[in-house]
Design a protein around this motif. Structure first.
Motif, mmCIF file in Angstrom:
data_model
loop_
_atom_site.group_PDB
_atom_site.id
_atom_site.type_symbol
_atom_site.label_atom_id
_atom_site.label_comp_id
_atom_site.label_asym_id
_atom_site.label_seq_id
_atom_site.Cartn_x
_atom_site.Cartn_y
_atom_site.Cartn_z
ATOM 1 N N ALA A 64 46.331 42.053 51.456
ATOM 2 C CA ALA A 64 45.919 40.734 51.974
ATOM 3 C C ALA A 64 44.402 40.603 51.935
ATOM 4 C CB ALA A 64 46.452 40.542 53.394
ATOM 5 N N ALA A 65 43.700 41.668 52.257
ATOM 6 C CA ALA A 65 42.237 41.639 52.210
ATOM 7 C C ALA A 65 41.745 41.497 50.762
ATOM 8 C CB ALA A 65 41.655 42.892 52.861
ATOM 9 N N ARG A 66 42.408 42.166 49.826
ATOM 10 C CA ARG A 66 42.038 42.006 48.409
ATOM 11 C C ARG A 66 42.217 40.557 47.973
ATOM 12 N NH1 ARG A 66 44.457 47.069 48.021
ATOM 13 N NH2 ARG A 66 43.103 48.637 47.108
ATOM 14 N N PHE A 67 43.357 39.983 48.339
ATOM 15 C CA PHE A 67 43.598 38.589 47.975
ATOM 16 C C PHE A 67 42.587 37.667 48.651
ATOM 17 C CE2 PHE A 67 47.963 40.082 46.835
ATOM 18 C CZ PHE A 67 47.905 39.726 45.505
ATOM 19 N N ALA A 68 42.166 37.999 49.862
ATOM 20 C CA ALA A 68 41.143 37.192 50.537
ATOM 21 C C ALA A 68 39.836 37.228 49.754
ATOM 22 C CB ALA A 68 40.927 37.688 51.969
ATOM 23 N N LEU A 69 39.493 38.380 49.194
ATOM 24 C CA LEU A 69 38.290 38.469 48.362
ATOM 25 C C LEU A 69 38.394 37.547 47.156
ATOM 26 C CD1 LEU A 69 37.562 42.300 48.296
ATOM 27 C CD2 LEU A 69 36.149 40.529 49.328
ATOM 28 N N SER A 119 33.421 46.603 50.395
ATOM 29 C CA SER A 119 34.883 46.629 50.328
ATOM 30 C C SER A 119 35.404 47.629 49.297
ATOM 31 C CB SER A 119 35.408 45.227 49.990
ATOM 32 O OG SER A 119 35.131 44.901 48.643
ATOM 33 N N GLY A 120 34.499 48.203 48.498
ATOM 34 C CA GLY A 120 34.922 49.147 47.462
ATOM 35 C C GLY A 120 35.433 48.460 46.213
ATOM 36 N N THR A 121 35.176 47.159 46.087
ATOM 37 C CA THR A 121 35.661 46.401 44.936
ATOM 38 C C THR A 121 34.750 46.573 43.734
ATOM 39 O OG1 THR A 121 36.607 44.799 46.469
ATOM 40 C CG2 THR A 121 36.428 44.114 44.177
ATOM 41 N N VAL A 122 33.439 46.610 43.978
ATOM 42 C CA VAL A 122 32.475 46.828 42.897
ATOM 43 C C VAL A 122 31.565 47.987 43.273
ATOM 44 C CG1 VAL A 122 32.485 44.389 42.196
ATOM 45 C CG2 VAL A 122 30.709 45.215 43.754
ATOM 46 N N ALA A 123 30.877 48.515 42.277
ATOM 47 C CA ALA A 123 29.891 49.571 42.500
ATOM 48 C C ALA A 123 28.662 49.248 41.671
ATOM 49 C CB ALA A 123 30.454 50.932 42.115
ATOM 50 N N ALA A 124 27.542 49.803 42.094
ATOM 51 C CA ALA A 124 26.272 49.572 41.415
ATOM 52 C C ALA A 124 25.815 50.848 40.720
ATOM 53 C CB ALA A 124 25.225 49.131 42.425
ATOM 54 N N ALA A 146 41.537 44.754 38.906
ATOM 55 C CA ALA A 146 41.446 44.420 37.478
ATOM 56 C C ALA A 146 42.714 43.737 36.949
ATOM 57 C CB ALA A 146 41.108 45.664 36.666
ATOM 58 N N PRO A 147 43.911 44.254 37.219
ATOM 59 C CA PRO A 147 45.108 43.573 36.706
ATOM 60 C C PRO A 147 45.274 42.161 37.277
ATOM 61 C CG PRO A 147 45.670 45.785 37.470
ATOM 62 C CD PRO A 147 44.259 45.515 37.880
ATOM 63 N N LEU A 148 44.825 41.950 38.503
ATOM 64 C CA LEU A 148 44.896 40.599 39.083
ATOM 65 C C LEU A 148 43.951 39.661 38.345
ATOM 66 C CD1 LEU A 148 44.917 41.552 42.874
ATOM 67 C CD2 LEU A 148 46.874 40.922 41.444
ATOM 68 N N LEU A 149 42.742 40.135 38.058
ATOM 69 C CA LEU A 149 41.775 39.322 37.333
ATOM 70 C C LEU A 149 42.253 39.035 35.916
ATOM 71 C CD1 LEU A 149 38.478 41.034 38.542
ATOM 72 C CD2 LEU A 149 39.427 38.837 39.311
ATOM 73 N N ASP A 150 42.963 39.984 35.325
ATOM 74 C CA ASP A 150 43.483 39.790 33.971
ATOM 75 C C ASP A 150 44.510 38.662 33.897
ATOM 76 O OD1 ASP A 150 41.900 41.735 32.788
ATOM 77 O OD2 ASP A 150 43.407 43.316 33.069
ATOM 78 N N LEU A 151 45.119 38.321 35.023
ATOM 79 C CA LEU A 151 46.108 37.241 35.049
ATOM 80 C C LEU A 151 45.462 35.863 34.923
ATOM 81 C CD1 LEU A 151 48.410 38.547 37.918
ATOM 82 C CD2 LEU A 151 48.907 38.538 35.461
ATOM 83 N N PRO A 195 36.081 33.275 54.416
ATOM 84 C CA PRO A 195 36.714 32.012 54.747
ATOM 85 C C PRO A 195 38.211 32.055 54.464
ATOM 86 C CG PRO A 195 35.035 31.736 53.024
ATOM 87 C CD PRO A 195 35.111 33.181 53.377
ATOM 88 N N HIS A 196 38.958 31.315 55.213
ATOM 89 C CA HIS A 196 40.399 31.154 55.050
ATOM 90 C C HIS A 196 41.177 32.419 55.372
ATOM 91 C CE1 HIS A 196 39.046 27.572 53.075
ATOM 92 N NE2 HIS A 196 38.525 28.265 52.083
ATOM 93 N N SER A 197 40.521 33.504 55.751
ATOM 94 C CA SER A 197 41.275 34.726 55.995
ATOM 95 C C SER A 197 41.163 35.202 57.435
ATOM 96 C CB SER A 197 40.781 35.845 55.082
ATOM 97 O OG SER A 197 39.500 36.271 55.485
ATOM 98 N N GLY A 198 40.060 34.845 58.101
ATOM 99 C CA GLY A 198 39.836 35.343 59.448
ATOM 100 C C GLY A 198 39.406 36.793 59.467
ATOM 101 N N LEU A 199 39.157 37.393 58.305
ATOM 102 C CA LEU A 199 38.754 38.788 58.238
ATOM 103 C C LEU A 199 37.246 38.890 58.250
ATOM 104 C CD1 LEU A 199 41.074 40.116 55.403
ATOM 105 C CD2 LEU A 199 41.343 40.445 57.840
ATOM 106 N N SER A 200 36.743 39.913 58.882
ATOM 107 C CA SER A 200 35.320 40.193 58.813
ATOM 108 C C SER A 200 35.110 41.278 57.773
ATOM 109 C CB SER A 200 34.793 40.656 60.168
ATOM 110 O OG SER A 200 35.325 41.915 60.472
ATOM 111 N N GLN A 201 33.854 41.508 57.435
ATOM 112 C CA GLN A 201 33.526 42.508 56.418
ATOM 113 C C GLN A 201 34.117 43.863 56.775
ATOM 114 O OE1 GLN A 201 29.431 42.467 55.416
ATOM 115 N NE2 GLN A 201 29.510 44.358 54.292
ATOM 116 N N GLY A 202 34.167 44.202 58.049
ATOM 117 C CA GLY A 202 34.690 45.494 58.473
ATOM 118 C C GLY A 202 36.185 45.654 58.265
#
Length: 162
Positions: free
Chosen positions: A36-41, A86-91, A108-113, A143-150
């Motif tokens: 759910a947090a991934r989808f919120a991103l 969130s561990g989604t990207v790295a620098a 990545a597979p979600l973005l490929d869709l 927004p729309h998720s109610g989740l904070s960065q933590g």
């Protein structure tokens, strides 16, 4: 009804086998929260545009992301800070240049869709300037998720694969 939690065992099922299959299909609550947090991103247009650019263009610098998406460099940096946390990207540092790449293999597979537009049809008209330039960040909340960065998933967070 071996998979029904004890606090719901007193409730009557129409089809016990289907209830157990549904519970097994849902999976572990921690994994559901992580997805759910991934989808919120992905739910905010500015973050999604940045993730698509990073995923499809390969390692890319902040200024290039800003140029490609039309988002201000400040908003890109703020959004990338959230995506890194969130561990989604790295620098990766390349001399004085910091380039970002996709880290979470489940994203990545979600973005490929998401279909690519032919180059001559690319336009930012469908995404308002405000949506893109602010990256959807408001006081650290999604927004729309109610989740904070933590509450975002991070590298090593449970996924549907365990």
């Amino acid at each position: 009804m071996h998979l029904v939690p004890e606090d719901r065992a007193h409730r009557r099922a129409i089809d016990e086998h289907t209830v157990c299959a549904a519970i097994a299909g849902i999976g572990e609550p921690a994994a559901v929260r992580g997805w759910a947090a991934r989808f919120a991103l992905l739910a905010e247009p500015g973050r999604l545009a940045l993730l698509l650019a990073i995923h499809r263009a390969g390692p890319i610098a902040v200024s290039d992301l800003a140029l490609a998406t039309g988002i201000s460099e400040t908003a890109v940096s703020q959004t990338l800070r959230l995506l890194r946390a969130s561990g989604t990207v790295a620098a990766d540092k390349d001399g004085r240049i910091v380039r970002y790449h996709l880290l979470d293999p489940d994203v990545a597979p979600l973005l490929d869709l998401i279909p690519r537009l032919p180059h001559d049809e690319l336009s930012h008209d469908e995404l308002s300037h405000d949506e893109l330039s602010h990256g959807g960040l408001s006081h650290g909340e999604l927004p729309h998720s109610g989740l904070s960065q933590g509450e975002l998933p991070h590298k090593g967070a449970p996924t549907s694969q365990g």
